[in-house]
Motif scaffolding. Structure first.
Motif, short mmCIF file in Angstrom:
data_model
loop_
_atom_site.label_atom_id
_atom_site.label_comp_id
_atom_site.label_asym_id
_atom_site.label_seq_id
_atom_site.Cartn_x
_atom_site.Cartn_y
_atom_site.Cartn_z
N PRO A 106 0.79 -1.23 0.00
CA PRO A 106 0.00 0.00 0.00
C PRO A 106 0.83 1.29 0.00
CG PRO A 106 0.12 -0.88 2.21
CD PRO A 106 0.84 -1.85 1.33
N LEU A 107 2.06 1.22 0.48
CA LEU A 107 2.86 2.45 0.58
C LEU A 107 3.67 2.62 -0.70
CD1 LEU A 107 3.99 2.06 4.29
CD2 LEU A 107 2.11 3.42 3.37
N VAL A 108 2.97 3.04 -1.75
CA VAL A 108 3.55 3.01 -3.09
C VAL A 108 4.81 3.85 -3.19
CG1 VAL A 108 3.12 3.41 -5.53
CG2 VAL A 108 1.27 2.64 -4.05
N TYR A 109 4.79 5.05 -2.60
CA TYR A 109 5.88 6.00 -2.80
C TYR A 109 6.68 6.26 -1.52
CZ TYR A 109 3.16 6.72 -7.03
OH TYR A 109 2.47 6.52 -8.20
N ALA A 110 6.71 5.28 -0.63
CA ALA A 110 7.53 5.41 0.58
C ALA A 110 8.99 5.24 0.18
CB ALA A 110 7.12 4.35 1.59
N THR A 111 9.71 6.34 0.14
CA THR A 111 11.06 6.30 -0.43
C THR A 111 12.01 5.39 0.35
OG1 THR A 111 11.59 8.32 0.79
CG2 THR A 111 10.90 8.58 -1.50
N ASP A 112 11.80 5.24 1.65
CA ASP A 112 12.72 4.39 2.41
C ASP A 112 12.50 2.91 2.12
OD1 ASP A 112 11.06 4.68 5.69
OD2 ASP A 112 10.32 4.21 3.68
N ALA A 113 11.45 2.58 1.40
CA ALA A 113 11.22 1.18 1.01
C ALA A 113 11.91 0.84 -0.30
CB ALA A 113 9.73 0.90 0.90
N TYR A 114 12.45 1.86 -0.95
CA TYR A 114 13.16 1.65 -2.22
C TYR A 114 14.66 1.55 -1.92
CZ TYR A 114 8.92 2.53 -4.86
OH TYR A 114 7.66 2.44 -5.39
N SER A 115 15.26 0.45 -2.35
CA SER A 115 16.65 0.18 -1.98
C SER A 115 17.64 0.60 -3.04
CB SER A 115 16.82 -1.31 -1.69
OG SER A 115 16.37 -2.08 -2.80
N ASN A 116 17.19 0.77 -4.26
CA ASN A 116 18.11 1.08 -5.35
C ASN A 116 17.58 2.27 -6.16
OD1 ASN A 116 17.94 -2.23 -5.18
ND2 ASN A 116 20.03 -1.41 -5.22
N TRP A 117 18.45 3.22 -6.44
CA TRP A 117 18.09 4.44 -7.14
C TRP A 117 19.06 4.72 -8.28
CZ3 TRP A 117 13.90 7.54 -5.70
CH2 TRP A 117 13.28 7.20 -4.50
N GLY A 118 18.52 5.30 -9.35
CA GLY A 118 19.37 5.79 -10.41
C GLY A 118 19.88 7.19 -10.11
N GLN A 119 20.68 7.71 -11.03
CA GLN A 119 21.27 9.04 -10.85
C GLN A 119 20.35 10.16 -11.32
OE1 GLN A 119 24.32 9.71 -9.26
NE2 GLN A 119 23.89 7.60 -8.67
N GLY A 120 19.36 9.82 -12.11
CA GLY A 120 18.39 10.81 -12.55
C GLY A 120 18.63 11.30 -13.96
N THR A 121 17.55 11.80 -14.56
CA THR A 121 17.61 12.42 -15.88
C THR A 121 16.73 13.67 -15.83
OG1 THR A 121 17.38 12.03 -18.27
CG2 THR A 121 15.72 11.02 -16.85
N GLN A 122 17.22 14.78 -16.37
CA GLN A 122 16.55 16.06 -16.24
C GLN A 122 15.48 16.25 -17.31
OE1 GLN A 122 16.92 18.52 -13.85
NE2 GLN A 122 15.24 19.60 -14.88
N VAL A 123 14.32 16.66 -16.86
CA VAL A 123 13.22 17.02 -17.77
C VAL A 123 12.90 18.49 -17.53
CG1 VAL A 123 10.79 16.68 -18.30
CG2 VAL A 123 12.26 14.70 -17.87
N THR A 124 12.91 19.28 -18.59
CA THR A 124 12.60 20.70 -18.50
C THR A 124 11.51 21.01 -19.51
OG1 THR A 124 14.86 21.21 -17.85
CG2 THR A 124 13.49 23.04 -18.62
N VAL A 125 10.41 21.59 -19.03
CA VAL A 125 9.29 21.92 -19.89
C VAL A 125 9.09 23.43 -19.85
CG1 VAL A 125 6.87 21.48 -20.42
CG2 VAL A 125 8.23 19.71 -19.30
N SER A 126 9.14 24.04 -21.00
CA SER A 126 8.99 25.49 -21.08
C SER A 126 7.61 25.85 -21.61
CB SER A 126 10.07 26.09 -21.98
OG SER A 126 10.02 25.51 -23.26
N SER A 127 7.12 27.00 -21.17
CA SER A 127 5.77 27.41 -21.58
C SER A 127 5.80 28.19 -22.87
CB SER A 127 5.15 28.27 -20.48
OG SER A 127 5.98 29.37 -20.20
#
Length: 127
Positions: A106-127
């Motif tokens: 049930p705790l879908v987005y509980a970050t401490d339950a996630y053991s492995n993370w990527g480094q991230g990718t940037q998304v930028t949306v301009s108006s």
């Protein structure tokens, strides 16, 4: 050793689309709860979407109907298709794998339950 590598981030105009990928090594994306998170400058990390090993999906209210999470088992890759992007979607996007014993709910987005993370990718949306 587990590695998650995101790709596909870019700068786009409002209304545009992007497809993010997260290629995994050291784990199989089809036997874990896998999630996408994002973090904008000055804000906390928030959950965006999750995909469980049985195919069950979850979406944050802010992206429902616009984002779609899926996986390519042959490529061991998690995918986030993002359509109708708006400036509020601007953030660094991360993929993550939950600890093996946890289902997404049930705790879908509980970050401490996630053991492995990527480094991230940037998304930028301009108006």
């Amino acid at each position: 050793q587990v590695q998650l590598v995101e790709s596909g981030g870019d700068s786009v105009q409002a209304g545009g689309s992007l497809r993010l990928s997260c290629t995994a090594s050291g784990l199989s994306v089809n036997v874990r709860c896998m999630g996408w998170f994002r973090q904008a400058p000055g804000k906390e990390r928030e959950g965006v979407a999750a995909l469980d090993r049985d195919g069950d999906t979850s979406y944050a209210d802010s992206v429902k109907g616009r984002f779609s999470i899926s996986r390519d088992n042959a490529k061991n890759t998690l995918v986030l298709q993002m359509d109708s992007l708006n400036p509020e979607d601007t953030a660094m996007y991360y993929c993550a794998a939950k600890r093996t014993q946890f289902r997404c709910r049930p705790l879908v987005y509980a970050t401490d339950a996630y053991s492995n993370w990527g480094q991230g990718t940037q998304v930028t949306v301009s108006s």
